[in-house]
Design an enzyme around this catalytic site. Structure first.
Site, PDB file in Angstrom:
ATOM      1  CG  PHE A  16      -2.366   0.060   0.930  1.00 45.22           C
ATOM      2  CD1 PHE A  16      -2.951  -0.885   0.105  1.00 45.22           C
ATOM      3  CD2 PHE A  16      -3.169   1.050   1.476  1.00 45.22           C
ATOM      4  CE1 PHE A  16      -4.316  -0.834  -0.168  1.00 45.22           C
ATOM      5  CE2 PHE A  16      -4.531   1.109   1.219  1.00 45.22           C
ATOM      6  CZ  PHE A  16      -5.110   0.162   0.393  1.00 45.22           C
ATOM      7  CD  GLN A  43      -5.910  10.122   3.262  1.00 44.58           C
ATOM      8  OE1 GLN A  43      -6.618   9.191   3.610  1.00 44.58           O
ATOM      9  NE2 GLN A  43      -4.607  10.120   3.429  1.00 44.58           N
ATOM     10  CG  HIS A  79      -8.749   7.710  -1.476  1.00 47.91           C
ATOM     11  ND1 HIS A  79      -8.497   7.236  -2.739  1.00 47.91           N
ATOM     12  CD2 HIS A  79      -8.436   6.702  -0.624  1.00 47.91           C
ATOM     13  CE1 HIS A  79      -8.058   5.982  -2.650  1.00 47.91           C
ATOM     14  NE2 HIS A  79      -8.011   5.639  -1.380  1.00 47.91           N
ATOM     15  CG  LEU A  82     -12.313   4.530  -1.449  1.00 48.47           C
ATOM     16  CD1 LEU A  82     -11.620   5.884  -1.500  1.00 48.47           C
ATOM     17  CD2 LEU A  82     -12.170   3.918  -0.069  1.00 48.47           C
ATOM     18  CD  GLU A 120      -3.142   3.771  -1.046  1.00 42.11           C
ATOM     19  OE1 GLU A 120      -3.920   4.572  -0.502  1.00 42.11           O
ATOM     20  OE2 GLU A 120      -1.987   3.608  -0.669  1.00 42.11           O
ATOM     21  NE  ARG A 174      -5.089   6.278   0.908  1.00 43.79           N
ATOM     22  CZ  ARG A 174      -5.958   5.645   1.692  1.00 43.79           C
ATOM     23  NH1 ARG A 174      -6.600   6.311   2.639  1.00 43.79           N
ATOM     24  NH2 ARG A 174      -6.187   4.365   1.533  1.00 43.79           N
ATOM     25  CG  HIS A 225     -10.971   8.480   2.061  1.00 46.54           C
ATOM     26  ND1 HIS A 225     -12.077   7.669   1.927  1.00 46.54           N
ATOM     27  CD2 HIS A 225      -9.984   7.692   2.539  1.00 46.54           C
ATOM     28  CE1 HIS A 225     -11.763   6.441   2.301  1.00 46.54           C
ATOM     29  NE2 HIS A 225     -10.513   6.435   2.704  1.00 46.54           N
ATOM     30  NE  ARG A 276      -6.751   7.398   7.092  1.00 45.19           N
ATOM     31  CZ  ARG A 276      -7.052   6.390   6.255  1.00 45.19           C
ATOM     32  NH1 ARG A 276      -6.390   5.253   6.315  1.00 45.19           N
ATOM     33  NH2 ARG A 276      -8.019   6.530   5.365  1.00 45.19           N
TER      34      ARG A 276
END
Lengths: 260, 606
Positions: free
Chosen positions: B124, B237, B239, B253, B256, B312, B383, B418
């Site tokens: 990730f 954030q 995304h 969403l 990822e 991100r 997000h 994050r």
């Protein structure tokens, strides 16, 4: 507010669709008609939201993720149990009104919202997961992917309760006190098939949870938005275990001598 | 004076507000400590936003790459957060996440497996090694269902479809909460010795978001009005990959995990633009070319990650830049392509469907796109909020005695940005800590009576909208707020635009006082929207005010007027609190000190 797509200069066709939405409460109700401007890609839940924002602020509806992952927006659309967020408008017949009504197997609360608390009570009735001792000192176990594939399929359930809604044992025969319904037969199956589980729920399945009522019409499987093989992969194997444990003469004999 | 009979009164030692991953984990822990626990969920049990988490939960178990360990995870988290994180929380998180994952397995979770039968971990963004325990792309469902199914047998009392509108306090301590049930619209008072906030995020402050209707920042607002401090609120954030088409799913969403499994980003010219801009902090961790990036995806330990797996904040900005430069996709996004891996592996279609089943269905059903053979169109979506209630890193207690917070509503772990996968682990690590310390607090302190006058005043304000024949439509105000935040406090920010946003927020606050509601109190979403609106306005104001005062670009905050990171801004967090006159006071709080041991871990991992 201009839609994001039209900001990019892309033309989108719009049509007017007639909705017939059930409005009412515990004491009864009726269908109310609304006209909704529908653009490309919209789903039924979008239309309900549009009605709510512009025409009926107090229209009651449950929803959360809007992506078919939480199982909140279950309803009956043109008579079929479906998730509103995953039912595209262009998949419905264009030549007649779209009817939206609450799940009919559960008591009405208001408009499209039903009282599904019975499901939560049924789940608590089922004996919880009880793993064997960990295989390793760090508290972990060894499990092979091929041994958990089936359990993972059953654990995809999003608890939308559409299978409970369509099951005739509940819908038509109201056996809510004696039968836990396909969702919880499957929940039991996922626990029983879990490679680490040591609990025995077969006697409960046969007795208070009423697996015998299911006569495998597969209606539950047909409406499952997660495409889980509820009947073939969960209920039938559980029925077989019940038969093995209670009706197979050899097993019955063996049970007498088996240390419990 | 006592409460009128129309109120339903409950009494608990620990009251948990929110029943996603953090709330349920806190409730389980507090129950295990032997105190009486109540859990309030805004929706039905098991429907909280945790269910939407897809990719996995980060825990340095080292099952796939044994070079991983807590120190690497700690350093990755701090680097990703641009060192504004609370190091104590980042340490707890990195050290305790593996045990929390194993505990889920002991409670019945079934993670995907390695070939030798251990928990499989995937790559990730921002994580140096494959670290995310996962179940296909529905890890959040597995997490919440496991906690739910375990939790219902631990003795906690669950209140479904109820919303808390205010915390109650006496003598500076929190002593309960006031709320209503959706079904009948009745008022409830929960008396409690300690309260854990686990209410999740604020996505609904923006127009394009991956969050559901519930993400209205309730816990942030409850804490703020009860005297707690909100920290890092400027860090929201975006995304990088949300759906952009059709319009009705804009913002939804796209995990990822698509990129973790080899998905690449291209612009309208077919260029993999992520190779064009690699930040210095990551230069020696990124693949030189496409070939090396693919080797990384395949598990080659000597290869570096493809640039699509940068953090991100960075990926979202790069996508935004391509779109602004006119190199976007037809519906205003860029292309995300996983189908291309058919050049590399046989049976790629089946492979993609197995690894990313929900993405496959989501695109197939909602956009009519087959991701095994076609490209997806994606763009940034609101997000997650890194900011939240300022808590003690060891106990999760806020500055209000007896008030705890865990999960997205708490600040500290993630700093300025994050890392994907660090949220699910956050929920269980800090949910457990909050539950444990809330129970301890409840055992050490006696209950304080609530003040009926306080309850009466707060209830009267809730009921006002029904008394008005005409007034503002709550949906319209919410929609105007979302437009303002999206357009003026979004991915790219400037002082002038944010000042304009503050002006709009102030105006909307006045108009929100004049909302009129039709119908009655039973399951009336218009009324609920009107109540949530107050929370959204508070949260939006704190985001905008914090963002104005951080005059630099760092992590999730990008300022067009201050496009560089400023070392002078690396020493503080922004903190909002309600001042005596009711206005929002914003200040700079020096970062907490970091132990020498942790500093050396960061140096070692650079």
């Amino acid at each position: 507010m201009a839609s994001p797509a039209s900001q990019n200069g892309i033309h989108e066709s719009t049509r007017t669709v007639e909705f017939r939405v059930w409005r009412g409460d515990r004491s009864g109700g009726a269908f109310t008609s609304y006209s909704v401007q529908v653009t490309q890609g919209m789903v039924v839940l979008d239309c309900i939201h549009r009605i709510q924002a512009d025409q009926a602020n107090d229209l009651a509806v449950r929803w959360n993720c809007k992506a078919g992952k939480c199982g909140s927006c279950s309803a009956e659309i043109n008579g079929h149990p479906k998730l509103m967020c995953m039912t595209r408008m262009d998949a419905l017949p264009a030549d007649r009104p779209v009817t939206v009504e609450p799940m009919r197997s559960f008591p009405s609360i208001r408009d499209l919202v039903t009282d599904v608390s019975w499901n939560f009570r049924m789940k608590r009735r089922i004996k919880p997961f009880k793993p064997r001792k960990p295989d390793h000192a760090d508290g972990s176990w060894t499990m092979m992917q091929e041994d958990v594939d089936r359990v993972q399929e059953l654990r995809k359930c999003i608890e939308c309760f559409l299978c409970q809604d369509v099951c005739h044992v509940l819908r038509d025969h109201h056996k809510h006190d004696e039968f836990i319904g396909p969702r919880f037969l499957m929940y039991t199956a996922a626990l029983e098939m879990h490679p680490l589980d040591t609990e025995d729920r077969i006697a409960d399945l046969k007795q208070e949870n009423g697996i015998g009522y299911c006569n495998i019409t597969k209606c539950c499987t047909k409406v499952c938005p997660e495409h889980i093989g509820i009947t073939d992969n969960a209920i039938i194997p559980m029925k077989e275990r019940v038969v093995d444990e209670f009706y197979d003469p050899l097993t019955r004999l063996f049970r007498i001598f088996k240390p419990r | 004076m006592s409460l009128p009979d129309s109120f339903i009164v409950h009494e608990h030692d620990v009251l948990v507000i929110g029943a996603g991953g953090a709330g349920l984990r806190a409730a389980i822990e507090a129950s295990a400590a032997g105190v009486k626990v109540g859990v309030i969920c805004k929706s039905l049990l098991g429907k909280a936003h945790t269910v939407m988490a897809e990719g996995g939960m980060a825990a340095a178990m080292g099952n796939v790459d044994d070079r991983d360990g807590w120190e690497v995870h700690f350093a990755d988290t701090m680097r990703g957060g641009q060192y504004l994180n609370n190091p104590v929380m980042a340490e707890h998180h990195a050290k305790e996440a593996p045990a929390r994952v194993r505990e889920l397995e002991a409670w019945g979770a079934v993670f995907d497996r390695t070939k030798d039968g251990r928990i499989l971990q995937r790559n990730f963004g921002g994580h140096r090694y494959p670290r995310l325990a996962h179940v296909g792309d529905r890890t959040g469902l597995e997490l919440i269902r496991t906690l739910q199914d375990h939790g219902i047998h631990q003795g906690m009392e669950v209140f479904m479809e109820m919303t808390v509108v205010s915390l109650l306090k006496s003598g500076g301590r929190v002593n309960g909460a006031l709320g209503y049930d959706r079904e009948r619209g009745r008022m409830h008072v929960w008396k409690a010795k300690a309260v854990v906030l686990a209410t999740g995020g604020i996505g609904k402050a923006f127009r394009i978001t991956s969050n559901s209707w519930e993400g209205t920042g309730d816990g942030h607002a409850l804490a703020y009005h009860a005297g707690a401090e909100l920290m890092d609120m400027e860090f929201v954030q975006f995304h990088p990959t949300g759906m952009v088409w059709p319009p009705s799913v804009r913002g939804l969403l796209v995990t990822e995990g698509v990129r973790g499994e080899g998905g690449v980003l291209r612009n309208s010219e077919g260029r993999r633009f992520m190779f064009d801009d690699v930040p210095d902090a990551y230069r020696n961790q990124v693949a030189k070319d496409e070939e090396e990036g693919w080797r990384y995806v395949c598990g080659d330990k000597n290869a570096n990650r493809p640039p699509e797996l940068l953090t991100r904040d960075h990926v979202a900005r790069c996508i935004n830049r391509e779109i602004k430069a006119g190199r976007g996709s037809p519906h205003g996004g860029v292309f995300l392509d996983i189908a291309w891996i058919k050049e590399k592996i046989p049976n790629s279609s089946a492979h993609i469907q197995r690894k990313l089943p929900s993405m496959y269905h989501q695109f197939k059903q909602l956009a009519g796109v087959d991701i095994t053979s076609e490209r997806m169109e994606v763009g940034p979506t609101t997000h997650y909020v890194m900011g939240g209630v300022l808590v003690d890193g060891d106990t999760q207690e806020s500055c209000v005695p007896g008030l705890f917070a865990a999960g997205e509503v708490a600040a500290g772990l993630h700093g300025a940005n994050r890392l994907g996968g660090n949220s699910l682990s956050d929920l269980v690590v800090f949910g457990k800590l909050a539950g444990e310390h809330a129970a301890k607090f409840a055992k050490a302190n006696r209950a304080i009576e609530i003040d009926p006058a306080e309850v009466a005043a707060k209830t009267a304000a809730l009921e006002e909208p029904f008394a008005r024949r005409t007034g503002e439509n709550p949906y319209a105000i919410q929609s105007q707020l979302q437009d303002a935040m999206q357009d003026l406090v979004g991915i790219v920010r400037t002082h002038g635009e944010m000042e304009r946003a503050i002006g709009i927020i102030e105006d909307l606050k006045q108009r929100a006082k004049n909302v009129a509601i039709s119908g009655h109190r039973e399951f009336n979403p218009g009324w609920h929207t009107a109540i949530d609106l107050g929370c959204l306005l508070t949260v939006s104001e704190s985001i905008a005010r914090s963002a104005i005062d951080r005059k630099e670009s760092r992590g999730a905050q990008f300022r067009d007027d201050f496009p560089q990171k400023d070392d002078a801004c690396s020493t503080f967090n922004m903190v909002c609190r309600k001042s005596a006159d009711g206005s929002m006071e914003v200040s700079r709080r020096p970062l907490p000190a970091m132990r020498a041991e942790l500093k050396s871990v960061i140096e070692k991992m650079k």
